[in-house]
Design a protein around this motif. Structure first.
Motif, short mmCIF file in Angstrom:
data_model
loop_
_atom_site.label_atom_id
_atom_site.label_comp_id
_atom_site.label_asym_id
_atom_site.label_seq_id
_atom_site.Cartn_x
_atom_site.Cartn_y
_atom_site.Cartn_z
N TYR A 126 6.85 16.11 -10.57
CA TYR A 126 5.82 15.74 -9.26
C TYR A 126 6.29 14.58 -8.77
O TYR A 126 6.44 13.55 -9.34
CB TYR A 126 4.52 15.70 -9.76
N ARG A 127 6.05 14.26 -7.36
CA ARG A 127 6.18 13.01 -6.81
C ARG A 127 4.96 12.28 -7.17
O ARG A 127 3.78 12.65 -7.00
CB ARG A 127 6.26 13.18 -5.23
N GLY A 128 5.40 10.93 -7.80
CA GLY A 128 3.83 10.10 -8.17
C GLY A 128 3.42 9.79 -7.13
O GLY A 128 2.03 9.27 -7.44
N ASP A 129 3.71 9.49 -5.91
CA ASP A 129 2.95 8.93 -4.76
C ASP A 129 2.11 10.00 -3.94
O ASP A 129 1.36 9.52 -3.25
CB ASP A 129 4.05 8.32 -3.57
N VAL A 130 2.20 11.32 -4.36
CA VAL A 130 1.43 12.32 -3.65
C VAL A 130 0.59 13.33 -4.65
O VAL A 130 -0.16 14.13 -4.24
CB VAL A 130 2.25 13.12 -2.60
N TYR A 131 0.79 13.05 -6.03
CA TYR A 131 0.08 13.78 -7.00
C TYR A 131 -0.63 13.08 -8.22
O TYR A 131 0.09 12.16 -8.84
CB TYR A 131 1.25 14.82 -7.53
N GLU A 151 -0.45 5.92 8.46
CA GLU A 151 -1.40 6.94 8.47
C GLU A 151 -1.80 7.11 7.14
O GLU A 151 -1.20 6.47 5.96
CB GLU A 151 -1.20 8.31 9.04
N ILE A 152 -2.91 7.36 6.51
CA ILE A 152 -3.42 7.46 5.15
C ILE A 152 -2.74 8.56 4.56
O ILE A 152 -2.66 9.73 5.01
CB ILE A 152 -5.01 7.63 4.95
N ALA A 153 -2.16 8.38 3.39
CA ALA A 153 -1.20 9.32 2.49
C ALA A 153 -2.16 10.36 1.93
O ALA A 153 -3.17 10.07 1.66
CB ALA A 153 -0.40 8.40 1.51
N SER A 154 -1.34 11.59 1.73
CA SER A 154 -1.85 12.73 1.18
C SER A 154 -1.70 12.77 -0.01
O SER A 154 -0.67 12.46 -0.75
CB SER A 154 -1.58 14.03 1.97
N LYS A 155 -2.96 12.78 -0.82
CA LYS A 155 -2.52 12.84 -2.45
C LYS A 155 -3.36 14.11 -2.93
O LYS A 155 -4.37 14.57 -2.44
CB LYS A 155 -3.29 11.84 -3.35
N VAL A 156 -2.49 14.89 -3.82
CA VAL A 156 -3.23 15.83 -4.70
C VAL A 156 -3.84 15.70 -5.96
O VAL A 156 -3.16 15.11 -6.61
CB VAL A 156 -2.12 17.18 -4.58
N LEU A 181 0.87 -1.03 -0.19
CA LEU A 181 0.02 -0.02 0.07
C LEU A 181 0.82 1.30 0.06
O LEU A 181 0.48 2.48 -0.87
CB LEU A 181 -0.99 0.10 1.07
N GLN A 182 2.08 1.18 0.58
CA GLN A 182 2.92 2.47 0.68
C GLN A 182 3.50 2.68 -0.71
O GLN A 182 3.77 3.86 -1.30
CB GLN A 182 4.16 2.14 1.52
N GLU A 183 3.92 1.36 -1.42
CA GLU A 183 4.25 1.56 -2.80
C GLU A 183 3.39 2.26 -3.89
O GLU A 183 3.66 2.85 -4.63
CB GLU A 183 4.61 0.14 -3.36
N ASP A 184 2.05 1.90 -3.34
CA ASP A 184 1.05 2.46 -4.25
C ASP A 184 0.57 3.78 -3.83
O ASP A 184 -0.13 4.54 -4.43
CB ASP A 184 -0.41 1.46 -4.20
#
Length: 249
Positions: A236-241, A85-90, A70-73
């Motif tokens: 952009y960081r692919g894991d947050v955007y 914690e649940i990751a933040s995504k924009v 899930l962290q990789e995703d």
């Protein structure tokens, strides 16, 4: 959401999964289902590892393998010494022309930047072609790290012909606000997107692992009369955007 509610939702999702699938993948799918249902929000913590494992009758090894996937995703964020914690995504829609600051504020976060450089310079061959200018013209080139609530999520290199912004001091945290103040706010843009692996310098600036996936956009922005006012490359960081496309027939 209370820990007991999270556990119950995950238990229900697990019960509906196939026993032929490895248990850690079933747990990953169950947690993903709960996260993507919007029952959990960015920054919300999951129950502690021991609590969750004991409540579901799972081993910590199974749980950690699921968390790693899930962290990789980009769905979970884990820091040493802190709970998961649940990751933040924009999410960025590509149907409208908006600035980074507008995107971040619209999602309830505070935009910011860390300036790397801001100077008047001769254009590179790529900038000359993108901006439609000659080598004798000067540009204002700005390089910075863009942040959301203090978290680095993008590296931006923007170039504007000097005739639109004659001095670096005219630009604060928002380039578009500076352009609007001088009557040169972009009205449309052409953008292309690609992927690349983060270099060591990228990883240091964005606090992500080397070779982590980046989304790279190259954008040419136009005034109403058709002149190119800005050329910008953003990593952009692919894991947050996320980029969101709306398609219609």
């Amino acid at each position: 959401m209370a820990a007991t509610d999270i556990i119950e939702r995950v238990r229900t999702a697990l019960a509906g999964s196939s026993a032929d699938i490895p248990l850690y993948k079933r747990l990953k799918a169950a947690l993903e289902q709960v996260i993507l249902s919007n029952a959990l929000h960015a920054g919300e913590r999951l129950p502690g590892e021991r609590i969750l494992a004991d409540a579901l009758g799972l081993s910590r090894v199974t749980e950690r393998k699921s968390f790693a996937l899930l962290q990789e995703d980009g769905l979970l964020s884990r820091r040493h010494g802190a709970r998961t914690e649940i990751a933040s995504k924009v999410e960025k829609t590509l149907s409208t022309l908006t600035s980074f600051s507008e995107d971040i504020r619209s999602r309830g976060m505070e935009p910011g930047c860390i300036w790397l450089s801001k100077l008047i310079s001769r254009p590179s061959p790529t900038e000359m072609m993108a901006l439609g200018i000659g080598g004798s013209e000067q540009i204002l080139r700005m390089q910075r790290i863009r942040t959301a609530d203090g978290k680095p999520i993008a590296i931006e290199i923007a170039s504007v012909p000097q005739r639109y912004l004659p001095s670096p001091e005219l630009v604060g945290n928002s380039l578009y606000e500076a352009l609007e103040a001088r009557g040169f706010l972009p009205q449309r843009a052409v953008q292309r997107m690609r992927t690349r692996a983060a270099s060591r310098e990228d990883s240091e600036r964005l606090a992500c692992p080397p070779a982590a996936p980046l989304l790279v956009t190259e954008r040419r922005c136009f005034l109403a009369q058709g002149e190119v006012v800005e050329y910008c490359e953003t990593r952009y960081r692919g894991d947050v955007y996320d980029f969101v496309f709306e398609l219609q027939r």
